[in-house]
Design a protein around this motif. Structure first.
Motif, PDB file in Angstrom:
ATOM      1  N   UNK A   1     -10.517   5.479  -8.197  1.00  0.00           N
ATOM      2  CA  UNK A   1      -9.335   6.193  -7.708  1.00  0.00           C
ATOM      3  C   UNK A   1      -8.962   7.339  -8.647  1.00  0.00           C
ATOM      4  N   UNK A   2      -9.019   7.101  -9.949  1.00  0.00           N
ATOM      5  CA  UNK A   2      -8.698   8.131 -10.937  1.00  0.00           C
ATOM      6  C   UNK A   2      -9.619   9.329 -10.802  1.00  0.00           C
ATOM      7  N   UNK A   3     -10.911   9.063 -10.635  1.00  0.00           N
ATOM      8  CA  UNK A   3     -11.895  10.142 -10.496  1.00  0.00           C
ATOM      9  C   UNK A   3     -11.652  10.940  -9.222  1.00  0.00           C
ATOM     10  N   UNK A   4     -11.420  10.230  -8.119  1.00  0.00           N
ATOM     11  CA  UNK A   4     -11.215  10.927  -6.840  1.00  0.00           C
ATOM     12  C   UNK A   4      -9.940  11.756  -6.854  1.00  0.00           C
ATOM     13  N   UNK A   5      -8.894  11.241  -7.478  1.00  0.00           N
ATOM     14  CA  UNK A   5      -7.644  11.989  -7.549  1.00  0.00           C
ATOM     15  C   UNK A   5      -7.761  13.187  -8.498  1.00  0.00           C
ATOM     16  N   UNK A   6      -8.668  13.094  -9.457  1.00  0.00           N
ATOM     17  CA  UNK A   6      -8.923  14.238 -10.330  1.00  0.00           C
ATOM     18  C   UNK A   6      -9.592  15.370  -9.553  1.00  0.00           C
ATOM     19  N   UNK A   7     -10.346  14.991  -8.535  1.00  0.00           N
ATOM     20  CA  UNK A   7     -10.994  15.996  -7.676  1.00  0.00           C
ATOM     21  C   UNK A   7     -10.002  16.549  -6.662  1.00  0.00           C
ATOM     22  N   UNK A   8      -9.274  15.651  -5.999  1.00  0.00           N
ATOM     23  CA  UNK A   8      -8.325  16.039  -4.949  1.00  0.00           C
ATOM     24  C   UNK A   8      -7.087  15.142  -5.046  1.00  0.00           C
TER      25      UNK A   8
ATOM     26  N   UNK B   1       0.828  -1.208   0.000  1.00  0.00           N
ATOM     27  CA  UNK B   1       0.000   0.000   0.000  1.00  0.00           C
ATOM     28  C   UNK B   1       0.863   1.259   0.000  1.00  0.00           C
ATOM     29  N   UNK B   2       2.055   1.192   0.604  1.00  0.00           N
ATOM     30  CA  UNK B   2       2.923   2.359   0.714  1.00  0.00           C
ATOM     31  C   UNK B   2       3.741   2.600  -0.546  1.00  0.00           C
ATOM     32  N   UNK B   3       3.778   1.624  -1.437  1.00  0.00           N
ATOM     33  CA  UNK B   3       4.577   1.746  -2.653  1.00  0.00           C
ATOM     34  C   UNK B   3       3.837   2.545  -3.718  1.00  0.00           C
ATOM     35  N   UNK B   4       4.563   3.404  -4.428  1.00  0.00           N
ATOM     36  CA  UNK B   4       3.961   4.179  -5.507  1.00  0.00           C
ATOM     37  C   UNK B   4       3.609   3.297  -6.694  1.00  0.00           C
ATOM     38  N   UNK B   5       4.159   2.067  -6.712  1.00  0.00           N
ATOM     39  CA  UNK B   5       3.898   1.139  -7.810  1.00  0.00           C
ATOM     40  C   UNK B   5       2.666   0.272  -7.566  1.00  0.00           C
ATOM     41  N   UNK B   6       2.105   0.338  -6.367  1.00  0.00           N
ATOM     42  CA  UNK B   6       0.938  -0.496  -6.056  1.00  0.00           C
ATOM     43  C   UNK B   6      -0.264  -0.022  -6.865  1.00  0.00           C
TER      44      UNK B   6
ATOM     45  N   UNK C   1      -4.482  14.834  -3.481  1.00  0.00           N
ATOM     46  CA  UNK C   1      -3.880  14.368  -2.235  1.00  0.00           C
ATOM     47  C   UNK C   1      -4.557  13.153  -1.626  1.00  0.00           C
ATOM     48  N   UNK C   2      -5.675  12.717  -2.189  1.00  0.00           N
ATOM     49  CA  UNK C   2      -6.378  11.549  -1.651  1.00  0.00           C
ATOM     50  C   UNK C   2      -5.501  10.313  -1.810  1.00  0.00           C
ATOM     51  N   UNK C   3      -5.432   9.498  -0.767  1.00  0.00           N
ATOM     52  CA  UNK C   3      -4.556   8.333  -0.771  1.00  0.00           C
ATOM     53  C   UNK C   3      -5.275   7.082  -1.255  1.00  0.00           C
ATOM     54  N   UNK C   4      -4.485   6.126  -1.695  1.00  0.00           N
ATOM     55  CA  UNK C   4      -5.027   4.840  -2.144  1.00  0.00           C
ATOM     56  C   UNK C   4      -5.732   4.124  -0.992  1.00  0.00           C
ATOM     57  N   UNK C   5      -5.138   4.196   0.190  1.00  0.00           N
ATOM     58  CA  UNK C   5      -5.755   3.543   1.347  1.00  0.00           C
ATOM     59  C   UNK C   5      -7.095   4.187   1.679  1.00  0.00           C
ATOM     60  N   UNK C   6      -7.188   5.507   1.503  1.00  0.00           N
ATOM     61  CA  UNK C   6      -8.452   6.198   1.752  1.00  0.00           C
ATOM     62  C   UNK C   6      -9.523   5.777   0.764  1.00  0.00           C
ATOM     63  N   UNK C   7      -9.131   5.628  -0.510  1.00  0.00           N
ATOM     64  CA  UNK C   7     -10.074   5.177  -1.533  1.00  0.00           C
ATOM     65  C   UNK C   7     -10.549   3.765  -1.218  1.00  0.00           C
ATOM     66  N   UNK C   8      -9.618   2.893  -0.826  1.00  0.00           N
ATOM     67  CA  UNK C   8      -9.992   1.508  -0.516  1.00  0.00           C
ATOM     68  C   UNK C   8     -10.937   1.458   0.676  1.00  0.00           C
ATOM     69  N   UNK C   9     -10.666   2.240   1.703  1.00  0.00           N
ATOM     70  CA  UNK C   9     -11.543   2.265   2.879  1.00  0.00           C
ATOM     71  C   UNK C   9     -12.957   2.678   2.492  1.00  0.00           C
ATOM     72  N   UNK C  10     -13.057   3.688   1.616  1.00  0.00           N
ATOM     73  CA  UNK C  10     -14.374   4.151   1.178  1.00  0.00           C
ATOM     74  C   UNK C  10     -15.051   3.112   0.282  1.00  0.00           C
ATOM     75  N   UNK C  11     -14.268   2.421  -0.548  1.00  0.00           N
ATOM     76  CA  UNK C  11     -14.833   1.371  -1.407  1.00  0.00           C
ATOM     77  C   UNK C  11     -15.458   0.258  -0.565  1.00  0.00           C
ATOM     78  N   UNK C  12     -14.803  -0.068   0.532  1.00  0.00           N
ATOM     79  CA  UNK C  12     -15.312  -1.128   1.408  1.00  0.00           C
ATOM     80  C   UNK C  12     -16.642  -0.752   2.054  1.00  0.00           C
TER      81      UNK C  12
END
Length: 227
Positions: A195-202, A179-184, A204-215
């Motif tokens: 994730x692409x859509x959320x990062x287009x909005x902000x 999760x901490x790797x930029x290649x993940x 700074x949103x993290x991958x872990x944050x997107x996954x938590x919300x997806x769950x």
């Protein structure tokens, strides 16, 4: 004309970000459509139903309404800029020769206005104090970096994907690599889209944050799309 709580949130967001809501929605929609075409989810953006744009609009709006309350990144950037400006101003004051400063200080005393001397130690110390305060406020607080509520935005993004793909959103949120790797990366195109859509909005949103919300996406019967 916009009205209600959403209108107030949009106005506040526009004032802080310097962007218009409509422009942001158009930008996010364009990025989302580029992603869908590049990954062959759709053959052309022309075939994507109009409801897709409505879901993207809801995604951006939900982020502004539910996420802006706790998202202080814009405020921290403003304090950081303020600290730099104060430091630059102090450096400029310090660049003035001691002779010129002494002559001004003597003139100020003769005019009986010594307390408004910009070169006085108290003024310079107050600038140091303000710079230190601003720099402290510019730092991110300790603890988890994800400080915004993106669950509603993620749900809207998932609905947009379903509208474009014409199928149910896959509930596979596994990630390849650390999760901490930029290649993940997420293993499904569905989650990658969100994730692409959320990062287009902000960004700074993290991958872990997107996954938590997806769950947190609501469960439904197989074959049902998000309602």
């Amino acid at each position: 004309m916009r009205q209600g709580p959403s209108a107030n949130a949009i106005a506040k967001w526009e004032a802080v970000s310097g962007e218009s809501f409509e422009t942001k929605v158009a930008t996010v929609s364009s990025i989302a459509l580029d992603f869908l075409e590049a990954n062959k989810v759709v053959t052309s953006r022309e075939v994507v139903p109009h409801v897709f744009d409505q879901h993207i609009k809801s995604c951006v709006l939900n982020f502004i309404v539910h996420g802006l309350v706790q998202d202080d990144s814009a405020g921290r950037k403003a304090f950081s800029a303020g600290a730099k400006n104060l430091s630059a101003a102090k450096a400029l004051i310090g660049s003035i020769g001691s002779h010129e400063v002494e002559m001004y200080s003597l003139a100020a005393k003769r005019r009986r206005r010594p307390n408004i001397n910009i070169f006085s130690k108290s003024i310079l110390l107050s600038m140091d104090d303000a710079i230190s305060d601003f720099e402290g406020r510019a730092k991110a607080p300790p603890g988890p970096k994800e400080r915004v509520n993106i669950a509603f935005s993620v749900e809207s993004a998932a609905k947009a994907f379903e509208a474009a793909a014409g199928r149910e959103f896959k509930r596979n949120f596994r990630i390849h690599g650390s999760m901490k790797s930029s290649q993940s990366d997420f293993v499904t195109i569905d989650a990658k889209f969100v994730e692409t859509v959320l990062k287009a909005i902000a960004p700074g949103i993290t991958k872990s944050g997107v996954k938590t919300a997806l769950l947190k996406l609501p469960l439904r019967r197989s074959g049902d799309q998000l309602s």
